[in-house]
Design an enzyme around this catalytic site. Structure first.
Site, PDB file in Angstrom:
ATOM      1  CG  HIS B 164     -52.165  27.549 -38.599  1.00  0.00           C
ATOM      2  ND1 HIS B 164     -52.961  28.436 -37.917  1.00  0.00           N
ATOM      3  CD2 HIS B 164     -51.168  27.216 -37.741  1.00  0.00           C
ATOM      4  CE1 HIS B 164     -52.481  28.624 -36.702  1.00  0.00           C
ATOM      5  NE2 HIS B 164     -51.387  27.900 -36.581  1.00  0.00           N
ATOM      6  CB  CYS B 165     -47.137  29.579 -41.031  1.00  0.00           C
ATOM      7  SG  CYS B 165     -45.366  29.329 -41.079  1.00  0.00           S
TER       8      CYS B 165
END
Lengths: 143, 382
Positions: B164-165
């Site tokens: 998850h960026c």
């Protein structure tokens, strides 16, 4: 005279149960469904017919996900246009999905609905399962 | 005539995503860092175009700003594509499917003595002569496909979950990994480009000693740009290098962090084609996978007649499938800003069910550690 169900009749029929054909991951993460014949369908449909349907579906999904010259070309062309080309063009996968939807519709009309069954397109279940709805067999002494 | 607002499926999707443009745009929950990313890129490039480019275009070549513009447009396109697209979210199981799987599990486990903890829900699959364990997700009520993982920030199972960026404000998964990679690659090029031409600009001015055209603000902008580029360079170029390494081995960040295919106990990556070119081709040039979420499909309401929907597949099955598609999923609905007001009282009864589900989510194994890399990996292992 044998009483067969049509797709319209099924809308009024009661749902007896549902069977879920799971994904087959033995070949990796490609979309493939198990061809094992579920026990609940034994009394309803021919094993051969069922396996043929699933196998055709598997072949269609394999065609959609095939890595070849065509997919590379599409990928490179799309990258060069910063993927804006997909605003006007359909991807190869989407074209095959439409083929699959038509095939399932056709199978339902010709084979499954007369037997009181209904196949649900796997895309509506996140490509996780093939859902087969078994309807109550109201016809007495049919087949 | 009463015009009824059409309810689209995205409004009823569980999970903590944010939707915009009537379901066309899908993002993660926390967007603050994404706005920072946008600000940094647009701000630095604006300064470059305003102060460096006129000088460089005249004294060196007009191709310099043209190429910079093209690169900037590509970077923005890739960033927006990564941030706004569905990463490959797997929809949760509907009640019948969930029950079917539960029955299968119970049949497989046999009788469990009262007081004993039931065995962990795991399926073993053999892929390319390698045993891969498929874990059961208690939130989505499915056995996760290989390489899928549950993101706790977005509360969704994502196919081929990478990480998850927070910088792009979204998960990076199967559908948007190539856009993410191209974003980091093009951003590295843009940063190097701006950095290099800032240096060139300063050097040229030193040698030419032109003072009369110098606006007092210009040297400050150059210094600011150089600073931003310098710090960006180290992180973005490093990240690009890391992802290039992962792509050549056909691994995800998640697998790398967990050491799934590190080679201990003769465990090898069953998805790798054993050839760098084939791996790169598969990850970057494979057919674009469609979204299985059908966000813009119209939900059938009991009172109104079905309205034509965008998804052609949904419309053909809305007419033939007698099971109502307004069946809300058994997973607890989390009301967000898009939940229509009339659905909220209904959710109140749903949340009572949801208070029992966190108790089920006891993870039998320890949670995975957070990554040190700029990308934050938050994944709860069930």
């Amino acid at each position: 005279m044998a009483e067969t169900h049509s797709l319209q009749d099924l809308r009024q029929a009661a749902v007896a149960s549902k069977v879920f054909v799971q994904r087959d991951y033995t070949s990796g993460t490609i979309c493939k469904f198990q061809t094992k014949f579920p026990a609940e369908l034994e009394s309803r449909i021919d094993k051969q017919q069922f396996e043929e349907t699933i196998q055709t579906l598997n072949n269609l999904y394999a065609e959609a996900e095939k890595l070849g010259g065509r997919s590379y070309l599409e990928g490179c062309l799309a990258c060069l246009t910063a993927y804006t080309i997909f605003l006007c063009m359909e991807t190869h996968y989407e074209k095959v999905l439409k083929k699959i939807a038509k095939y399932i519709q056709e199978q339902n009309e010709k084979i499954y609905a007369p037997l009181g069954l209904l196949l649900t397109d796997p895309i509506e279940r996140g490509l996780r399962v093939v859902e087969i709805t078994i309807f109550e067999d109201r016809s007495i002494g049919s087949r | 005539m009463i015009t009824r607002k059409v309810t689209r499926k995205w409004e009823k999707l569980p999970g903590k995503n944010t939707f915009c443009c009537d379901g066309r745009v899908m993002m993660g929950r926390q967007k603050g860092v994404f706005y920072l990313t946008l600000f940094l890129i647009v701000g630095t490039c604006s300064l470059f175009f305003a102060f460096e480019c006129p000088y460089l275009a005249v004294h060196l070549s007009p191709a310099i700003p043209v190429f910079a513009v093209l690169l900037f447009v590509f970077v923005m396109a890739m960033l927006l594509r990564t941030s706004f697209s569905d990463p490959g979210v797997l929809p949760r199981a509907l009640p019948e499917e969930a029950n079917f799987i539960e029955m299968e599990i119970e049949a497989a486990n046999g009788n469990v003595m009262a007081g004993q903890r039931p065995p962990p829900r795991i399926k073993n699959v053999q892929i390319n002569n390698q045993i891969v364990k498929l874990k059961y997700c208690y939130t989505c009520k499915i056995f996760r496909p290989p390489r899928a993982s549950h993101c706790s920030i977005c509360d969704n199972c994502v196919d081929r979950f990478d990480h998850h960026c927070p910088w792009v404000g979204n998960c990076v998964g199967k559908r948007n990994y190539r856009y993410f990679y191209l974003f980091t690659l093009s951003l590295s090029l843009l940063t190097i480009y701006i950095f290099a031409f800032n240096i060139v600009h300063v050097v040229l001015r030193e040698y030419r000693n032109i003072f009369e055209h110098v606006v007092s603000l210009t040297p400050h902008c150059t210094v600011l740009e150089v600073l931003v580029c310098f710090f960006t360079l180290w992180s973005v170029v490093g990240l690009t290098g890391f992802h290039t390494y992962l792509i050549s081995l056909n691994q995800t960040t998640n697998e790398d962090i967990k050491g799934s295919w590190s080679g201990k106990n003769r465990v090898q990556n069953p998805y790798s084609h054993k050839s760098i070119i084939k791996n790169c081709c598969e990850v970057l040039c494979s057919p674009t996978y469609p979204s299985v979420l059908d966000r813009r499909g119209v939900m059938l309401e009991d009172l109104s007649s079905p309205t034509p929907s965008d998804a052609s597949a949904a419309s053909t099955h809305q007419s033939s499938n007698p099971v109502s598609q307004t069946t809300k999923s058994s997973a607890p609905l989390i009301p967000n800003e898009h939940t229509p007001d009339e659905a909220k009282p209904g959710i109140g009864s749903g949340t009572q069910k949801s208070t029992s589900s966190p108790k089920e989510e006891k993870p039998p194994s320890p949670t995975s550690p957070n990554a040190v890399a700029p990308a934050v990996i938050k994944e709860s292992s069930h």
